[in-house]
Structures are given as structure tokens and as C-alpha cells.
Write a protein that holds these residues in place. Structure first.
Motif, mmCIF file in Angstrom:
data_model
loop_
_atom_site.group_PDB
_atom_site.id
_atom_site.type_symbol
_atom_site.label_atom_id
_atom_site.label_comp_id
_atom_site.label_asym_id
_atom_site.label_seq_id
_atom_site.Cartn_x
_atom_site.Cartn_y
_atom_site.Cartn_z
ATOM 1 N N MET A 1 0.825 -1.187 0.000
ATOM 2 C CA MET A 1 0.000 0.000 0.000
ATOM 3 C C MET A 1 0.875 1.259 0.000
ATOM 4 O O MET A 1 0.517 2.252 -0.613
ATOM 5 N N TYR A 85 -7.897 -1.741 -1.141
ATOM 6 C CA TYR A 85 -7.717 -1.631 0.312
ATOM 7 C C TYR A 85 -8.656 -2.586 1.030
ATOM 8 O O TYR A 85 -8.248 -3.312 1.934
ATOM 9 N N ARG A 86 -9.910 -2.584 0.606
ATOM 10 C CA ARG A 86 -10.894 -3.468 1.234
ATOM 11 C C ARG A 86 -10.560 -4.930 0.967
ATOM 12 O O ARG A 86 -10.690 -5.781 1.854
ATOM 13 N N ARG A 88 -7.679 -6.215 0.487
ATOM 14 C CA ARG A 88 -6.494 -6.595 1.260
ATOM 15 C C ARG A 88 -6.837 -6.943 2.700
ATOM 16 O O ARG A 88 -6.261 -7.864 3.282
#
Length: 91
Positions: A1, A85-86, A88
Motif C-alpha cells: 500500500m 484496500y478493502r 487486502r
């Protein structure tokens, strides 16, 4: 990230600077940065900087393709980042 954030920061700086450079070249009547290149920079993650440069330098603000296209690219990139992001943290 962290890599993704760094990538976006770098391309945002490139997008901001490219708007300023293209504006200056337009004022001097010199060879310009192609619109395709400006959009490519935005698509590669530089849309926040490109949008900021567009308004800061008052460049390409009359072009509907930039006025609406760059924010659309930004929203799509934001959706992609939130999805990644979600993905991950739910996997």
C-alpha cells in the motif's frame, strides 16, 4: 500500500508540473505537451496533481474533456484504491 501511495504522489507531482510546463509553452508559442500525454499522466495516478495544476495555472479549464475527464479519472482511481484496500483487509 505504501508503494501505491508513493506512486500516486510522484505522478501527482508530475501531473501538476506538466500542466504548468504546458501552460508556459502555450504562452511562449512553443511546442506543447500532447493532450494524450496529460491524460496518460492522470490515468497513471496523477489525477489529483493534474486537477490541482489545471486550476492553479488556469490551464485547460475551458476544455470539457479536461474539466470533466480529470475528475472522472480521479473518482475511478479512488474507487479502485478503496476496492484494493478493502480486498487486502477482508481476505
Amino acid at each position: 500500500m505504501q508503494f501505491l501511495i508513493g506512486w500516486c504522489i510522484i505522478f501527482s507531482l508530475i501531473g501538476f508540473c506538466s500542466m504548468g510546463i504546458d501552460k508556459r509553452k502555450a504562452q511562449l508559442g512553443k511546442w506543447r505537451i500532447p493532450e494524450r500525454t496529460l491524460f496518460l499522466i492522470a490515468i497513471l495516478g496523477g489525477s489529483p496533481g493534474s486537477i490541482a495544476g489545471m486550476f492553479f495555472f488556469r490551464h485547460k479549464t475551458r476544455h470539457a474533456s479536461f474539466r470533466y475527464g480529470l475528475p472522472l479519472i480521479f473518482v475511478l482511481e479512488l474507487i479502485a484504491v478503496l476496492f484494493l484496500y478493502r480486498l487486502r483487509f477482508t481476505a
